[in-house]
Enzyme design. Structure first.
Site, PDB file in Angstrom:
ATOM      1  N   LYS A  71       0.847  -1.205   0.000  1.00 50.08           N
ATOM      2  CA  LYS A  71       0.000   0.000   0.000  1.00 50.08           C
ATOM      3  C   LYS A  71       0.879   1.251   0.000  1.00 50.08           C
ATOM      4  CE  LYS A  71      -0.336  -0.182   5.042  1.00 50.08           C
ATOM      5  NZ  LYS A  71      -1.136  -0.675   6.180  1.00 50.08           N
ATOM      6  N   TYR A  76      16.889  30.066   9.206  1.00 51.64           N
ATOM      7  CA  TYR A  76      15.664  30.739   9.650  1.00 51.64           C
ATOM      8  C   TYR A  76      15.632  30.884  11.163  1.00 51.64           C
ATOM      9  CZ  TYR A  76      13.466  30.392   5.048  1.00 51.64           C
ATOM     10  OH  TYR A  76      13.155  30.533   3.730  1.00 51.64           O
TER      11      TYR A  76
HETATM   12  C1  LIG Z   1      -0.423  -1.662   6.898  1.00 47.04           C
HETATM   13  C2  LIG Z   1      -1.082  -2.941   7.242  1.00 47.04           C
HETATM   14  C3  LIG Z   1      -0.353  -4.138   7.268  1.00 47.04           C
HETATM   15  C4  LIG Z   1       1.153  -4.170   7.209  1.00 47.04           C
HETATM   16  O1  LIG Z   1       1.630  -3.749   8.459  1.00 47.04           O
HETATM   17  P1  LIG Z   1       3.187  -3.615   8.797  1.00 47.04           P
HETATM   18  O2  LIG Z   1       3.202  -3.190  10.215  1.00 47.04           O
HETATM   19  O3  LIG Z   1       3.709  -2.569   7.882  1.00 47.04           O
HETATM   20  O4  LIG Z   1       3.805  -4.925   8.560  1.00 47.04           O
HETATM   21  C5  LIG Z   1      -1.050  -5.326   7.429  1.00 47.04           C
HETATM   22  N1  LIG Z   1      -2.387  -5.325   7.597  1.00 47.04           N
HETATM   23  C6  LIG Z   1      -3.123  -4.185   7.617  1.00 47.04           C
HETATM   24  C7  LIG Z   1      -4.587  -4.250   7.824  1.00 47.04           C
HETATM   25  C8  LIG Z   1      -2.495  -2.956   7.455  1.00 47.04           C
HETATM   26  O5  LIG Z   1      -3.218  -1.824   7.478  1.00 47.04           O
END
Ligand SMILES: *Cc1c(COP(=O)(O)O)cnc(C)c1O
Length: 348
Positions: free
Chosen positions: A35, A244
């Protein structure tokens, strides 16, 4: 010279997947979460590499992400969508042959009405209260759903990065209570869940951050290297200020190098006072505020200022940088900028 260079090691991602895969029994499938554009590293390239080494289940957050992954890996893999089946998703899900993880009675009704006969999974809420069907809704719909046959029944752990947290066992009990005895494949663990051990593995595990070299997978191979060119170096005399808000004042004469990345490249301002960059093996402090496109670094102690300074390297991981900024490795990865010259190692 010009842009900073971000090197992304696809072989390291494949090696991390293999190492995580080796932690569960042979019957447990190890999927890959890609994702948010593969945690910022390019979902297409990451998925193609992992598909090449044998991964056959992928997870994305949104159907549009799934469509992009489908276009790069072809048809012989499952792509699950965490957001499920929302209004307007039907055509994308169908065209890209995606498997929505249905999160609510509304999504179940929509899927059965708009996409009858197509694959789906179920996401259950085992206590995180973020996504997934509540136990009461599941009780009411379970028989109907089971008669049609989900491809996967899953839930997600809220505290898996803390092995001793009581929430882990609590969610495990809740998930088992909702799903023990069903004849369908189950999944609970992401990276943290894999490390919690076999009770948390069920039929499929879904690592994300561990693939990309992040905590809680401490033994991961580093995946990203970031090297930033020095644009200019100058001397500042005692009481002169840098950047800054005059945030840094020189105590003695100091050499200040200005490098070509800033918060617009994901190097968030909050890391400023705690962060270091590296001249090969030598740490150099960031001084003054992080600007949009520039960071100023104290290089007084170097015999020679190199052409570039390293921000992510063997001495500083995404998690080290996250600590300096008061955030987590996930946020550093997914914020990595789009102006970097990206170079991929190990493309199949
Ligand atoms: C993002 C996510 C994962 C992966 O999690 P990690 O901690 O990055 O391994 C797995 N399942 C769901 C539902 C997620 O939202």
């Amino acid at each position: 010279m010009g842009a900073a260079e971000l090197i992304i090691d696809l072989d390291a991602i494949a090696a991390n997947w293999a190492a995580l895969d080796a932690m569960s029994e042979a019957h447990v499938e190890t999927a890959a979460v890609v994702k948010a554009n593969g945690y910022g590293l390019d979902a297409g390239r990451v998925a193609r590499k992992l598909h090449h080494v044998g991964v056959r289940s992928f997870f994305v957050a949104l159907p549009e992400e799934g469509r992009a992954v489908r276009a790069t890996i072809g048809q012989d893999a499952d792509i699950y969508v965490f957001s499920g089946h929302m209004a307007g998703d039907t055509e994308t899900l169908r065209a890209a042959n995606l498997i929505p993880l249905l999160n609510s009675p509304e999504q179940v009704a929509r899927h059965f009405k708009d996409a009858p006969g197509t694959a789906f999974g179920i996401q259950l809420d085992s206590g995180m209260n973020r996504l997934g069907m509540e136990p009461a809704d599941w009780d009411a719909l379970k028989d109907q759903i089971m008669s049609i046959g989900p491809r996967l029944v899953m839930s997600h752990l809220a505290c898996a990065d803390e092995p001793d947290h009581v929430m882990n066992a609590k969610q495990l009990r809740a998930f088992r209570g909702m799903t023990d005895g069903i004849a369908h494949r189950r999944s609970l663990g992401a990276t943290g869940g894999i490390l919690l051990g076999p009770d948390y593995h069920f039929d499929l595990v879904r690592p994300g951050v561990g693939l990309y070299g992040g905590s809680p997978f401490k033994d991961a191979k580093p995946v990203v290297q970031l090297s930033v060119p020095v644009i200019q170096t100058r001397s500042v005399t005692p009481f002169e200020t840098v950047g800054y808000a005059n945030a840094f004042t020189a105590d003695i004469e100091r050499q200040i190098a200005t490098i070509a990345s800033g918060y617009a490249d994901g190097l968030i301002r909050a890391m400023g006072p705690n962060a270091q960059v590296f001249a090969n093996d030598t740490p150099c402090d960031v001084v003054g505020r992080v600007s949009m496109d520039l960071i100023t670094v104290d290089v007084t102690h170097l015999d020679e200022v190199p052409d570039s300074l390293d921000i992510l390297c063997k001495h500083q991981s995404v998690d080290d940088l996250a600590d300096a900024a008061g955030t987590i490795g996930y946020e550093i990865l997914t914020s990595l900028g789009h102006r970097y010259a990206r170079r991929y190692k190990g493309a199949p």
